[in-house]
Write a protein that holds these residues in place. Structure first.
Motif, short mmCIF file in Angstrom:
data_model
loop_
_atom_site.label_atom_id
_atom_site.label_comp_id
_atom_site.label_asym_id
_atom_site.label_seq_id
_atom_site.Cartn_x
_atom_site.Cartn_y
_atom_site.Cartn_z
N ASP A 122 -7.48 39.79 85.57
CA ASP A 122 -6.11 39.44 85.15
C ASP A 122 -5.89 38.60 83.76
N MET A 123 -6.88 37.92 83.39
CA MET A 123 -6.69 37.08 82.38
C MET A 123 -7.16 37.48 81.16
N HIS A 124 -5.92 37.88 80.33
CA HIS A 124 -6.12 38.58 79.06
C HIS A 124 -6.23 37.50 77.96
N ILE A 125 -6.99 37.87 77.05
CA ILE A 125 -7.22 36.93 76.05
C ILE A 125 -6.93 37.68 74.73
N GLN A 126 -5.86 37.31 73.85
CA GLN A 126 -5.49 37.95 72.59
C GLN A 126 -6.00 36.83 71.44
N VAL A 127 -6.75 37.20 70.57
CA VAL A 127 -7.53 36.57 69.29
C VAL A 127 -6.46 37.05 68.29
N GLU A 159 -13.63 34.39 73.06
CA GLU A 159 -13.29 34.95 74.39
C GLU A 159 -14.23 34.28 75.32
N GLU A 160 -15.62 34.42 74.86
CA GLU A 160 -16.63 33.86 75.77
C GLU A 160 -16.48 32.27 76.23
N THR A 161 -16.25 31.65 74.86
CA THR A 161 -15.85 30.18 75.19
C THR A 161 -14.88 29.90 76.26
N LEU A 162 -13.81 30.57 75.94
CA LEU A 162 -12.37 30.31 76.63
C LEU A 162 -12.63 30.93 78.16
N LYS A 163 -13.40 31.89 78.37
CA LYS A 163 -13.64 32.32 79.84
C LYS A 163 -14.53 31.41 80.60
N SER A 181 -8.75 30.85 85.99
CA SER A 181 -8.55 32.22 85.77
C SER A 181 -7.57 32.83 86.63
N ASP A 182 -7.48 32.31 88.06
CA ASP A 182 -6.54 32.80 88.80
C ASP A 182 -5.03 32.35 88.62
N HIS A 183 -4.80 31.51 87.99
CA HIS A 183 -3.46 31.12 87.30
C HIS A 183 -2.96 31.64 85.93
N ILE A 184 -4.07 31.93 85.21
CA ILE A 184 -3.77 32.34 83.86
C ILE A 184 -3.76 33.82 83.61
N THR A 185 -2.52 34.36 83.32
CA THR A 185 -2.23 35.72 83.22
C THR A 185 -2.63 36.32 81.57
#
Length: 110
Positions: free
Chosen positions: A5-10, A27-31, A38-42
């Motif tokens: 569910d956690m979508h990352i836009q750079v 993305e790797e760093t943030l994940k 991750s269950d709170h961040i959409t």
């Protein structure tokens, strides 16, 4: 545990190069750093910029603005300036951990 569910836009400005490889690294760093949230961040929006671009070198001018959208809550953001993009991303990610610890910690104490 990571959820899909956690979508990352750079997003990068015109002064930041290597967008594809950079986006993957970010993305790797943030994940990794934000995994327990991750269950709170959409959605995570990352804005990378070079504040001084070509006018100066060797100064702390790489900026990372990180905005997290949490399920059912207003977006929250942090930013950091550093010598390199990687340092700015890492520092902003750790600031976000502190902020989310504070914000979500309040929710779990009622």
């Amino acid at each position: 545990m990571e959820t899909p569910d956690m979508h990352i836009q750079v997003n990068t400005d015109k002064n930041i190069s290597g967008a594809e490889a950079l986006a993957q690294s970010v993305e790797e760093t943030l994940k990794h750093v934000l995994a327990r949230f991750s269950d709170h961040i959409t959605r995570l929006e990352v804005h990378l910029s070079d504040e001084n671009s070509t006018s100066k070198s060797g100064v702390v001018d790489k900026r990372c603005l990180l905005e997290a959208r949490l399920a059912g809550r207003e977006p929250t953001s942090v930013s950091d300036l550093a010598l390199t993009v990687d340092q700015a991303v890492n520092s902003a990610a750790h600031k976000m951990v502190s902020l989310l610890d504070s914000e979500l910690g309040k929710l779990s104490k009622h």
